[in-house]
Design a protein around this motif. Structure first.
Motif, mmCIF file in Angstrom:
data_model
loop_
_atom_site.group_PDB
_atom_site.id
_atom_site.type_symbol
_atom_site.label_atom_id
_atom_site.label_comp_id
_atom_site.label_asym_id
_atom_site.label_seq_id
_atom_site.Cartn_x
_atom_site.Cartn_y
_atom_site.Cartn_z
ATOM 1 N N PHE A 114 11.494 9.243 -38.958
ATOM 2 C CA PHE A 114 12.826 9.659 -38.593
ATOM 3 C C PHE A 114 13.476 10.692 -39.428
ATOM 4 N N GLY A 115 12.914 10.835 -40.674
ATOM 5 C CA GLY A 115 13.288 11.874 -41.426
ATOM 6 C C GLY A 115 14.690 11.666 -42.281
ATOM 7 N N ALA A 116 14.847 10.429 -42.671
ATOM 8 C CA ALA A 116 16.130 10.211 -43.206
ATOM 9 C C ALA A 116 15.772 8.930 -44.231
ATOM 10 N N SER A 117 16.655 8.975 -45.181
ATOM 11 C CA SER A 117 16.397 7.749 -45.946
ATOM 12 C C SER A 117 17.707 7.011 -45.802
ATOM 13 N N VAL A 118 17.751 5.631 -45.734
ATOM 14 C CA VAL A 118 18.964 4.844 -45.415
ATOM 15 C C VAL A 118 19.275 3.863 -46.679
ATOM 16 N N GLN A 119 20.461 3.327 -46.439
ATOM 17 C CA GLN A 119 21.005 2.308 -47.413
ATOM 18 C C GLN A 119 21.734 1.199 -46.920
ATOM 19 N N ILE A 158 23.325 6.681 -43.800
ATOM 20 C CA ILE A 158 22.276 7.636 -43.855
ATOM 21 C C ILE A 158 22.513 8.290 -45.398
ATOM 22 N N ALA A 159 21.587 8.214 -46.232
ATOM 23 C CA ALA A 159 21.760 8.505 -47.605
ATOM 24 C C ALA A 159 21.404 10.045 -47.805
ATOM 25 N N ASN A 160 19.986 10.097 -47.529
ATOM 26 C CA ASN A 160 19.535 11.604 -47.537
ATOM 27 C C ASN A 160 18.892 12.155 -46.322
ATOM 28 N N MET A 161 18.713 13.362 -45.798
ATOM 29 C CA MET A 161 18.050 13.631 -44.510
ATOM 30 C C MET A 161 17.101 15.031 -44.802
ATOM 31 N N HIS A 162 16.136 14.967 -44.203
ATOM 32 C CA HIS A 162 15.365 16.421 -44.485
ATOM 33 C C HIS A 162 15.996 17.084 -43.152
ATOM 34 N N PRO A 163 16.171 18.463 -43.576
ATOM 35 C CA PRO A 163 16.705 19.201 -42.712
ATOM 36 C C PRO A 163 16.093 19.503 -41.316
ATOM 37 N N ALA A 164 14.809 19.293 -41.258
ATOM 38 C CA ALA A 164 13.842 19.741 -40.115
ATOM 39 C C ALA A 164 13.467 18.259 -39.246
ATOM 40 N N SER A 165 14.302 17.226 -39.786
ATOM 41 C CA SER A 165 13.722 16.034 -39.151
ATOM 42 C C SER A 165 14.372 15.594 -37.842
ATOM 43 N N PRO A 166 13.785 14.668 -37.273
ATOM 44 C CA PRO A 166 14.195 14.288 -35.830
ATOM 45 C C PRO A 166 15.816 13.627 -35.815
ATOM 46 N N ALA A 167 16.174 13.195 -37.402
ATOM 47 C CA ALA A 167 17.631 12.747 -37.347
ATOM 48 C C ALA A 167 18.377 14.009 -37.628
ATOM 49 N N ALA A 168 17.987 14.944 -38.018
ATOM 50 C CA ALA A 168 18.858 16.143 -38.285
ATOM 51 C C ALA A 168 18.878 16.722 -36.972
ATOM 52 N N LYS A 169 17.888 16.819 -36.196
ATOM 53 C CA LYS A 169 17.962 17.558 -34.831
ATOM 54 C C LYS A 169 18.508 16.852 -33.774
ATOM 55 N N ALA A 170 18.742 15.406 -33.996
ATOM 56 C CA ALA A 170 19.861 14.573 -33.057
ATOM 57 C C ALA A 170 21.084 14.631 -33.407
ATOM 58 N N GLY A 171 21.609 15.576 -34.526
ATOM 59 C CA GLY A 171 23.019 15.593 -34.850
ATOM 60 C C GLY A 171 23.565 14.570 -36.071
ATOM 61 N N LEU A 172 22.707 14.022 -36.487
ATOM 62 C CA LEU A 172 23.172 12.942 -37.561
ATOM 63 C C LEU A 172 23.493 13.675 -38.740
ATOM 64 N N GLN A 173 24.471 13.083 -39.657
ATOM 65 C CA GLN A 173 24.651 13.988 -40.846
ATOM 66 C C GLN A 173 24.776 12.600 -41.848
ATOM 67 N N THR A 174 24.469 13.102 -43.193
ATOM 68 C CA THR A 174 24.767 12.313 -44.206
ATOM 69 C C THR A 174 26.030 11.705 -44.357
ATOM 70 N N GLY A 175 25.986 10.330 -44.464
ATOM 71 C CA GLY A 175 27.084 9.550 -44.433
ATOM 72 C C GLY A 175 27.401 8.677 -43.163
ATOM 73 N N ASP A 176 26.502 9.011 -42.174
ATOM 74 C CA ASP A 176 26.800 8.309 -40.983
ATOM 75 C C ASP A 176 26.208 6.906 -41.111
#
Length: 205
Positions: free
Chosen positions: A125-130, A150-168
């Motif tokens: 997924f490419g992001a850590s969650v809490q 979403i606490a942290n996200m890799h900039p090249a991750s599927p999560a980032a490519k889908a438009g998600l942001q830290t804090g969502d």
């Protein structure tokens, strides 16, 4: 095991179709006395806070599951596998009516990995969650604290490519409500490699 004739096999059902109150059968060899079948109901679904594994997401049943039942099938009333008996909650070592089974949808991923020889591969997924706290939920205008932040996200991750942001906050995956990080990891894992999933998101914006 090789033989000239194919072995009979049980059908594997969709564990997401289970509902609380469904009748189930637990098969195993409790205490080494020999094959035993017990019956009960599904008493809860999506149990995540029992400290068994990092992918804790279990079917809870009151069908008697005792030491020696682990690895046995949990069947629905059509004789289909809905889970694999895994653990009990007990202070004495015997069944107190709270048993846990690994859902068949997770079992199928493990079986597919074993058959291919590649082992279990988990989607990235490419992001850590809490967990979402009551304060976080209130700040986002949510009615109750559900989902994962979403606490942290890799900039090249599927999560980032889908438009998600830290804090969502992700509140559902493929229509399944997410209550905590374990539930989220399970839902992502059972989508499989190279699959897509529709997410329901509460945005920080």
């Amino acid at each position: 095991i090789e033989d000239d004739e194919p072995f009979p096999a049980l059908e594997i059902a969709d564990s997401d179709a289970l509902e609380v109150g469904d009748i189930v059968l637990a098969i195993g060899d409790p205490f080494g006395v020999g094959q035993t079948v017990t019956s009960g109901i599904v008493s809860a679904l999506a149990r995540t806070r029992i400290g068994i594994s990092d992918f804790g997401f279990f079917i809870q049943t009151d069908a008697a599951i005792n030491p020696g039942n682990s690895g046995g099938a949990l069947l629905d009333m059509h004789g289909r596998i809905v889970g694999i008996n895994s653990a009990i909650y007990s202070r004495s070592g015997g069944s107190h009516g709270i048993g846990f089974a690994i859902p068949s949808n997770m079992v199928q991923l493990v079986v597919a990995g074993a058959r291919s020889g590649s082992g279990l591969k988990r989607p990235w997924f490419g992001a850590s969650v809490q967990e979402v706290t009551p304060d976080i939920a209130e700040s986002l205008g949510m009615d109750r604290p559900v989902g994962v932040l979403i606490a942290n996200m890799h900039p090249a991750s599927p999560a980032a490519k889908a438009g998600l942001q830290t804090g969502d906050v992700i509140v559902a995956v493929a229509g399944h409500e997410i209550l905590d990080p374990n539930a989220f990891r399970y839902r992502i894992a059972t989508r499989g490699i190279d699959a897509s999933a529709e997410l329901s998101v509460v945005s920080r914006v």
